[in-house]
Every structure is written in structure tokens, then in C-alpha cells.
Scaffold this active site. Structure first.
Site, PDB file in Angstrom:
ATOM      1  N   GLU A  35     -67.104  28.975  -2.566  1.00  0.00           N
ATOM      2  CA  GLU A  35     -68.491  29.374  -2.295  1.00  0.00           C
ATOM      3  C   GLU A  35     -69.240  29.625  -3.599  1.00  0.00           C
ATOM      4  O   GLU A  35     -70.457  29.705  -3.621  1.00  0.00           O
ATOM      5  CB  GLU A  35     -68.518  30.689  -1.505  1.00  0.00           C
ATOM      6  CG  GLU A  35     -68.169  30.554  -0.054  1.00  0.00           C
ATOM      7  CD  GLU A  35     -68.088  31.939   0.577  1.00  0.00           C
ATOM      8  OE1 GLU A  35     -68.792  32.872   0.134  1.00  0.00           O
ATOM      9  OE2 GLU A  35     -67.293  32.079   1.521  1.00  0.00           O
ATOM     10  N   ASP A  68     -50.364  37.286  -9.013  1.00  0.00           N
ATOM     11  CA  ASP A  68     -49.046  37.869  -9.268  1.00  0.00           C
ATOM     12  C   ASP A  68     -48.132  37.693  -8.045  1.00  0.00           C
ATOM     13  O   ASP A  68     -48.571  37.882  -6.903  1.00  0.00           O
ATOM     14  CB  ASP A  68     -49.258  39.373  -9.539  1.00  0.00           C
ATOM     15  CG  ASP A  68     -48.030  40.074 -10.057  1.00  0.00           C
ATOM     16  OD1 ASP A  68     -47.526  39.672 -11.116  1.00  0.00           O
ATOM     17  OD2 ASP A  68     -47.568  41.042  -9.408  1.00  0.00           O
TER      18      ASP A  68
END
Ligand code: NOJ
Length: 553
Positions: free
Chosen positions: A264, A216
């Protein structure tokens, strides 16, 4: 180009990533489906309707916020980023919903709201209770007011919802910044604790198994040093200088930090930026070590005009191509007037907001006709497309809502001058004959916003039975898009039979979209899909579109 270009993030090893060509369906949880009859949609409602989404033929869903929140801005005011608001369910229900989505072959993207918290977030309460200059205050943007008695805000910035972007802390010389509502204080992204907190939040949802984030106000996290006054007109357009509160270079360091966290994890997790900037500036958010996609708002803001679309499409492809990122194509979301309604107005690109009982009303038939034609463009382009819940039904805006129902803070902060966004957030009609058009459980007539009578015509049970419905059209077009692998294709512009016609080839499909009122001749090729049911006889009527097979059979 940044030096980090050389780091070869995981996504480059696994081309093509799912999000490069995905069709993503935006769910506005309050208004999708209500399982408990309180008039507000919830996570179980989404889980119960997952088969509808799988059948539609989309690849992923994006959920607007369902986190703990006082709901001052329909959940974009978060008081706990790592919990579900009881209105929508709980974490256990979130996990069930997520599993159901994955079992149905759908990825799930959740919303991240990092520009501001709720004023009811524990951090902000702590800030107010702590002295000026304390570490707790430093997580937000507090400044001394101007004027003899500090009675004036620290600068001239205006809230996106109207009025000053500053609120004074009672009885003190201090003010805090909120680019949106008073109940949404902006965070200070120069504070390392803020970074750590959001990384914790990213990991929390990634560990639960989400496939990505919609970020956002991605262009707003860093403000210009010294918070200088904005100049006249600086925040009105996506092109040009957006002013000292938007699109500052520092935001990119944050996304590089997040990208490393996402990489990751296995499964090619994605990030999409909500950044109201030009295509040139937008491309900076989707460099290979930052986000994956950015919403193409310039495309959304384009008027119903073939030349204007040709330009914005080519500009997007050029700019995003320079950073090897896919473009997105989006026509509606929970912040703008639904495009079936916009396209029924005399000047479509300019009415992103503001149609109400007090203004000119749209031509519903024309709007729907153009909306049906527009998917032959949006879903025919390479890259990723976003569908806002209900647009697959051709659902219009509620433009006749009585003002007494309004909830958007914009309406209140502008004293009704801007009616706000409630009209596009109305609960979805599932069954024509049920109370609340089947939005809730049996016999529940509750809806947090009123549905107009016209929704009976657009109800899902009606459209499912009608082979000529907009829903049937979306299903067909989505299937063809997948079959011809258009998401991974390329645009080749073709000479159109008229200046009001957009014509391009993508792989084996030729898209012809007639944005004018006159009928035009079509090439002599087999038709794969058409936006209107009439027989064509080699002609394409005004405000309609076709996909043709690029080879004679
Ligand atoms: C953009 C969101 O889409 C909108 O609904 C919200 O009001 C603002 N950001 C503030 O979070």
C-alpha cells in the site's frame, strides 16, 4: 505455487527493485557509535557517522532493535514496539537519523520481533494478572504442566539459549512457552489481536518512512498443532525437518498479510526473513506475495572450501530463481562468530559460535587473508549482499573476553558451556589512539563490552589512511560491483585452474577465489582488484582472490 501468484504485487511493476541487488550494512546500534558516553551506542551516534556509511558505498542500513526493552536479549526482548528505548534516544532522534540516512542516499531497514515480546510488555503483565483461559492469556502460549503436580514442562522443547523452553507461572499449574529466554514469552499467532497489533506496528514505522523490515525468527511464529514433543536432533541443522516449532506452513499466511500492507506504501518497501531453513524451504518465504529476501544462512555456514561454496551458491540460485527472488549473501551478523575469525580456525564452517579464552585460538593473519578474499565472492555474486558492521575493517571476534563481562543470556542459560555471542558484538574502533578507540565522545572510555588491544590495528582512522587496508579494499570492490552492475548480473561457472579455486563470470567481471594454500595460474586478463597487495605476475597465491576484466584490453 500459491494462487496469490496471480495478484501481481506492486514490486513486479517496478523492476528491478532496489533490494534485488542492494548491499545492506547491518548496524548493531549498541556497538556502532556512542554519542553520550554511557558506553552504549545510540541513534545519534549513527546519525553522526552517516557520511562514513555513504562513503563506504552501501545502499542501505539495517538496524537491530532500538525499541523500548529491558535489554534481557540486547533489545530482542521488546516491551514497546512503537517507541525508542531511552538508551538509544527517542522518536524525534529516530526521525532525524532516518532523514540523514535518506539525504545521504541510504535506505533504512528496521528489525521487527514478532515471535515473542518482553515479559515486561504490557500484554504479558496483563496475561499474568488474568485468569487461565482469559483473552489476555490467549495472546501467549500457556499450557498446563505434566506430572502428578504439573511440575514438568508441557513438552520437551528446548530454548535456543539452553534449558527448557517453558517457565512455570509461580504457584500455578500453568507454564508459558519461550523459545528463547524466560524473559521472551512466545506470542500466539492464532490470536487475531496479535495480527492487528503487528499491522499497527508495521504501519507506524512505514508511516515514519522506513524502507523495510528484517523479520526476526521468521520461521518460528506458528507452532505445530498440539505442540508435540520434538524428536532427537530436530533443531540442529538447516537441512531436513526442523521440528514442530519451526517452519510450519501457517507462517506464510502472516507474510502474505504483511506484504499487502507494505504494497500500500510507495517506494518499494522491503522485508527480509531471518529463517534458519534450507534453500528449498527458504524460497517459500520469498514467493512474490510474501517477503522480498531471506538471509542465506546455508552460505554463511559453508566451510572454506571451493566445492562446498560452488554447491551452496548454485543451490541458492536455483531455488531462489524458481520463485524469481534474488539470493542474499551473508557471512557475519550479531549472532555468529565474525568470519575473519572463523576463517582462521582449522574447520571454519563449523565454528559459528564458541571460541573463547578456554578454546583453541584462531590464526588471525590467515583469517584476515581469507576474509579479504571472501568479499570477491560475496560481492561478486548477483543479488543482495549483507555486511556486518566492522567486517569492512577485517575486524576479528573478541575471542579472549573475560567471562565476567558476558551479557548474552546463552552464556547464563548453558552455565557457560556456550559462551554466546558477545564476542562479535564488541564496540567498533573508530580512532586508534582515543579512549575506547573513539567509540564514545571525547575522553569517554566506556564500552558495554571490552575491546581487545588488537582493535587499535583495525581502527577506522588507521585504515582510512592506508590504501592497502581492508576498508580501502571494501570501498574499491563495492565501487566496482556498482560500476559493473554485478548485483543484477548472472553467474557463469568457469573451469578453474585447480579444485580449490572458485571461478565464475558475472557480466564483465571474472572472479577467481583461491581457497587452497598453493599458488595457481591466472588467465591472461587485466586485474581490476586483488585481495592481497603482492605483485601477481600471472599467479594467484593461496587464500587470495582477484577480479579480472573479462576482455583483453
Ligand atoms: C534472532 C536474533 O538475531 C537474535 O539476536 C535473538 O537473540 C533471537 N532472534 C531472539 O529474538
Amino acid at each position: 505455487m500459491q494462487s496469490s501468484e496471480t495478484t501481481q504485487p506492486a514490486r513486479q511493476r517496478q523492476e528491478p527493485s532496489w533490494w534485488r541487488h542492494a548491499v545492506i550494512y547491518q548496524i548493531y546500534p549498541r556497538s556502532f557509535a556512542d554519542s553520550d558516553g554511557d558506553g552504549i551506542g545510540d541513534l545519534q551516534g549513527i546519525r553522526d557517522r552517516m557520511s562514513y556509511l555513504a562513503r563506504l558505498g552501501v545502499d542501505a542500513i539495517w538496524l537491530s532493535p532500538f525499541y523500548r526493552s529491558p535489554q534481557a536479549d540486547a533489545g530482542y526482548d521488546v516491551s514497546d514496539y512503537r517507541d525508542v528505548d531511552p538508551l538509544f534516544g527517542d522518536l524525534d532522534e529516530f526521525d532525524k537519523m532516518l532523514s540523514r540516512a535518506h539525504e545521504s542516499g541510504l535506505k533504512v531497514i528496521v528489525d521487527l520481533v514478532p515471535n515473542h515480546t518482553s515479559d515486561e510488555h504490557v500484554w504479558f503483565k496483563e496475561a499474568l494478572a488474568s485468569p487461565v483461559g482469559s483473552p489476555a492469556r490467549d495472546r501467549y502460549i500457556f499450557r498446563k504442566g505434566k506430572g502428578a503436580n504439573n511440575e514438568l514442562p508441557p513438552n520437551n522443547w528446548q530454548s535456543m539459549f539452553g534449558g527448557s523452553a517453558w517457565t512455570r507461572v509461580d504457584g500455578t499449574d500453568q507454564w508459558y512457552l519461550h523459545m528463547f529466554d524466560t524473559k521472551q514469552p512466545d506470542l500466539n499467532w492464532h490470536n487475531p489481536e496479535v495480527h492487528e497489533e503487528f499491522i499497527r506496528t508495521l504501519r507506524f514505522w512505514l508511516d515514519r518512512g522506513v524502507d523495510g523490515f528484517r523479520v526476526d525468527v521468521a520461521h518460528g511464529l506458528i507452532k505445530k498443532e498440539g505442540l508435540p514433543d520434538a524428536e532427537e536432533g530436530q533443531v540442529t541443522n538447516v537441512d531436513g525437518d526442523r521440528g514442530p516449532m519451526w517452519d510450519q506452513d501457517g507462517v506464510h499466511d502472516i507474510y502474505r498479510e504483511w506484504r499487502k500492507v507494505l504494497d500500500e506504501y510507495d517506494g518499494d518497501r522491503s522485508m527480509v526473513a531471518e529463517a534458519w531453513v534450507s534453500p528449498e524451504r527458504m524460497a517459500r518465504y520469498i514467493r512474490s506475495d510474501e517477503m522480498c529476501q531471506a538471509f542465506n544462512f546455508p552460505y554463511m555456514m559453508t566451510p572454506w572450501n571451493a566445492d562446498a561454496y560452488r554447491q551452496v551458491i548454485q543451490r541458492s540460485l536455483d531455488e531462489f530463481g524458481k520463485v524469481n527472488a534474488p539470493s542474499t549473501w551473508v557471512l557475519s551478523n550479531h549472532d555468529v562468530t565474525r568470519h575473519a575469525t572463523r576463517f582462521g580456525m582449522p574447520n571454519p564452517g563449523t565454528v559459528l559460535r564458541g571460541i573463547s579464552l578456554h578454546t583453541e585460538q584462531p590464526d588471525e593473519v590467515l583469517g584476515l587473508r581469507r576474509a579479504r578474499a571472501s568479499i570477491f565472492m560475496t560481492l561478486g555474486l548477483p543479488g543482495s549482499a549483507y555486511i556486518y558492521q566492522g567486517e569492512e575493517l577485517g575486524l576479528p571476534e573478541n575471542t579472549t573476553m573475560d567471562d565476567s563481562f558476558r551479557q548474552d543470556p546463552t552464556y547464563f542459560r548453558t552455565n557457560g558451556k556456550d559462551v554466546g555471542r558477545d564476542g562479535c558484538r564488541v564496540p567498533i574502533p573508530w580512532k586508534a589512539k582515543a579512549p575506547a578507540y573513539g567509540f564514545g565522545p571525547d575522553n569517554s572510555a566506556n564500552t558495554w563490552l571490552p575491546q581487545p588491544d588488537s582493535f587499535a590495528r583495525y581502527a577506522i582512522d588507521v585504515e582510512e589512511k592506508d590504501p592497502l587496508s581492508t576498508l580501502a579494499l571494501y570501498r574499491r570492490v563495492l565501487k566496482l560491483r556498482q560500476w559493473y552492475d554485478l548485483g543484477n548480473g548472472e553467474v557463469e561457472w568457469l573451469d578453474a585452474p585447480h579444485k580449490d579455486v572458485l571461478m565464475f563470470r558475472n557480466r564483465d567481471v571474472i572472479a577467481v577465489i583461491n581457497m587452497g594454500d598453493q599458488t595457481v595460474p591466472l588467465p591472461d586478463l587485466p586485474i581490476l582488484a586483488q585481495s592481497q597487495p603482492e605483485t601477481m605476475d600471472g599467479l594467484l597465491p593461496g587464500n587470495s582472490a582477484v577480479w579480472m576484466f573479462a576482455h583483453k584490453r
